[in-house]
Design a protein around this motif. Structure first.
Motif, mmCIF file in Angstrom:
data_model
loop_
_atom_site.group_PDB
_atom_site.id
_atom_site.type_symbol
_atom_site.label_atom_id
_atom_site.label_comp_id
_atom_site.label_asym_id
_atom_site.label_seq_id
_atom_site.Cartn_x
_atom_site.Cartn_y
_atom_site.Cartn_z
ATOM 1 N N GLY A 3 0.814 -1.204 0.000
ATOM 2 C CA GLY A 3 0.000 0.000 0.000
ATOM 3 C C GLY A 3 0.848 1.254 0.000
ATOM 4 O O GLY A 3 0.534 2.232 -0.683
ATOM 5 N N LEU A 4 1.942 1.209 0.741
ATOM 6 C CA LEU A 4 2.852 2.351 0.791
ATOM 7 C C LEU A 4 3.459 2.610 -0.591
ATOM 8 O O LEU A 4 3.589 3.755 -1.018
ATOM 9 C CB LEU A 4 3.953 2.106 1.824
ATOM 10 N N LEU A 8 3.137 6.033 -2.719
ATOM 11 C CA LEU A 8 4.307 6.759 -3.184
ATOM 12 C C LEU A 8 4.245 6.996 -4.697
ATOM 13 O O LEU A 8 4.504 8.103 -5.176
ATOM 14 C CB LEU A 8 5.585 6.007 -2.820
ATOM 15 N N LYS A 9 3.889 5.973 -5.450
ATOM 16 C CA LYS A 9 3.738 6.121 -6.903
ATOM 17 C C LYS A 9 2.677 7.171 -7.224
ATOM 18 O O LYS A 9 2.830 7.957 -8.160
ATOM 19 C CB LYS A 9 3.351 4.788 -7.544
ATOM 20 N N GLY A 10 1.613 7.177 -6.441
ATOM 21 C CA GLY A 10 0.565 8.163 -6.643
ATOM 22 C C GLY A 10 1.061 9.578 -6.420
ATOM 23 O O GLY A 10 0.742 10.492 -7.188
ATOM 24 N N THR A 11 1.851 9.764 -5.397
ATOM 25 C CA THR A 11 2.414 11.084 -5.114
ATOM 26 C C THR A 11 3.314 11.542 -6.251
ATOM 27 O O THR A 11 3.249 12.694 -6.686
ATOM 28 C CB THR A 11 3.196 11.061 -3.789
ATOM 29 N N GLN A 47 -3.066 6.662 -5.020
ATOM 30 C CA GLN A 47 -2.985 6.917 -3.583
ATOM 31 C C GLN A 47 -4.171 6.290 -2.849
ATOM 32 O O GLN A 47 -4.011 5.680 -1.805
ATOM 33 C CB GLN A 47 -2.938 8.416 -3.307
ATOM 34 N N GLU A 48 -5.363 6.443 -3.400
ATOM 35 C CA GLU A 48 -6.545 5.866 -2.767
ATOM 36 C C GLU A 48 -6.468 4.346 -2.752
ATOM 37 O O GLU A 48 -6.853 3.705 -1.777
ATOM 38 C CB GLU A 48 -7.824 6.329 -3.477
ATOM 39 N N PHE A 49 -5.952 3.757 -3.828
ATOM 40 C CA PHE A 49 -5.792 2.307 -3.883
ATOM 41 C C PHE A 49 -4.789 1.852 -2.823
ATOM 42 O O PHE A 49 -5.001 0.830 -2.160
ATOM 43 C CB PHE A 49 -5.344 1.869 -5.283
ATOM 44 N N GLY A 50 -3.731 2.602 -2.650
ATOM 45 C CA GLY A 50 -2.746 2.284 -1.612
ATOM 46 C C GLY A 50 -3.350 2.337 -0.225
ATOM 47 O O GLY A 50 -3.089 1.470 0.623
ATOM 48 N N LYS A 51 -4.179 3.343 0.030
ATOM 49 C CA LYS A 51 -4.851 3.450 1.330
ATOM 50 C C LYS A 51 -5.777 2.256 1.548
ATOM 51 O O LYS A 51 -5.849 1.697 2.647
ATOM 52 C CB LYS A 51 -5.650 4.754 1.406
ATOM 53 N N PHE A 52 -6.478 1.868 0.494
ATOM 54 C CA PHE A 52 -7.376 0.722 0.573
ATOM 55 C C PHE A 52 -6.598 -0.559 0.910
ATOM 56 O O PHE A 52 -7.000 -1.335 1.777
ATOM 57 C CB PHE A 52 -8.121 0.573 -0.760
ATOM 58 N N GLU A 54 -3.757 -0.791 2.437
ATOM 59 C CA GLU A 54 -3.280 -0.717 3.813
ATOM 60 C C GLU A 54 -4.391 -1.071 4.802
ATOM 61 O O GLU A 54 -4.148 -1.746 5.798
ATOM 62 C CB GLU A 54 -2.719 0.666 4.115
ATOM 63 N N ARG A 55 -5.618 -0.620 4.512
ATOM 64 C CA ARG A 55 -6.745 -0.972 5.387
ATOM 65 C C ARG A 55 -6.973 -2.483 5.373
ATOM 66 O O ARG A 55 -7.245 -3.085 6.412
ATOM 67 C CB ARG A 55 -8.011 -0.224 4.971
ATOM 68 N N LEU A 56 -6.873 -3.094 4.193
ATOM 69 C CA LEU A 56 -7.030 -4.546 4.103
ATOM 70 C C LEU A 56 -5.940 -5.267 4.881
ATOM 71 O O LEU A 56 -6.211 -6.254 5.564
ATOM 72 C CB LEU A 56 -7.008 -5.009 2.645
ATOM 73 N N ASP A 57 -4.711 -4.783 4.781
ATOM 74 C CA ASP A 57 -3.601 -5.398 5.515
ATOM 75 C C ASP A 57 -3.836 -5.323 7.018
ATOM 76 O O ASP A 57 -3.554 -6.263 7.750
ATOM 77 C CB ASP A 57 -2.275 -4.730 5.167
ATOM 78 N N ARG A 58 -4.363 -4.183 7.485
ATOM 79 C CA ARG A 58 -4.631 -4.032 8.920
ATOM 80 C C ARG A 58 -5.697 -5.009 9.388
ATOM 81 O O ARG A 58 -5.622 -5.549 10.468
ATOM 82 C CB ARG A 58 -5.046 -2.596 9.241
ATOM 83 N N LYS A 59 -6.715 -5.232 8.536
ATOM 84 C CA LYS A 59 -7.775 -6.175 8.900
ATOM 85 C C LYS A 59 -7.236 -7.608 8.952
ATOM 86 O O LYS A 59 -7.648 -8.401 9.761
ATOM 87 C CB LYS A 59 -8.937 -6.083 7.924
ATOM 88 N N ASP A 60 -6.320 -7.931 8.050
ATOM 89 C CA ASP A 60 -5.720 -9.257 8.029
ATOM 90 C C ASP A 60 -4.860 -9.521 9.254
ATOM 91 O O ASP A 60 -4.697 -10.669 9.677
ATOM 92 C CB ASP A 60 -4.859 -9.465 6.772
ATOM 93 N N ASP A 61 -4.290 -8.470 9.826
ATOM 94 C CA ASP A 61 -3.431 -8.617 10.993
ATOM 95 C C ASP A 61 -4.211 -8.949 12.257
ATOM 96 O O ASP A 61 -3.651 -9.394 13.231
ATOM 97 C CB ASP A 61 -2.607 -7.341 11.228
ATOM 98 N N ARG A 62 -5.484 -8.721 12.244
ATOM 99 C CA ARG A 62 -6.315 -8.959 13.447
ATOM 100 C C ARG A 62 -6.497 -10.391 13.702
ATOM 101 O O ARG A 62 -6.502 -11.361 13.445
ATOM 102 C CB ARG A 62 -7.679 -8.303 13.306
#
Length: 62
Positions: A3-4, A8-11, A47-52, A54-62
């Motif tokens: 996601g990062l 970064l590519k988006g920026t 950038q929005e895809f990267g944020k998405f 990252e949110r999925l990765d956080r949910k997987d970590d739970r």
């Protein structure tokens, strides 16, 4: 971490697009302005895809 990378590519694309848009504006190059606007939109989407992702990765970590 992927996601990062997308954020970064988006920026980079947003900055590149802004430069093209401004240069096209200064030189009255409509095509360059349009390319710049398209690059900025592409960057925002990345950038929005990267944020998405990252949110999925956080949910997987739970």
């Amino acid at each position: 971490m992927s996601g990062l990378s997308d954020k970064l590519k988006g920026t980079v694309n947003k900055v590149k697009g802004e430069a093209k848009d401004q240069f096209g504006n200064a030189t009255d190059d409509v095509k360059l302005q349009a390319e710049g606007k398209l690059d900025k939109l592409k960057g925002e989407a990345q950038q929005e895809f990267g944020k998405f992702k990252e949110r999925l990765d956080r949910k997987d970590d739970r």
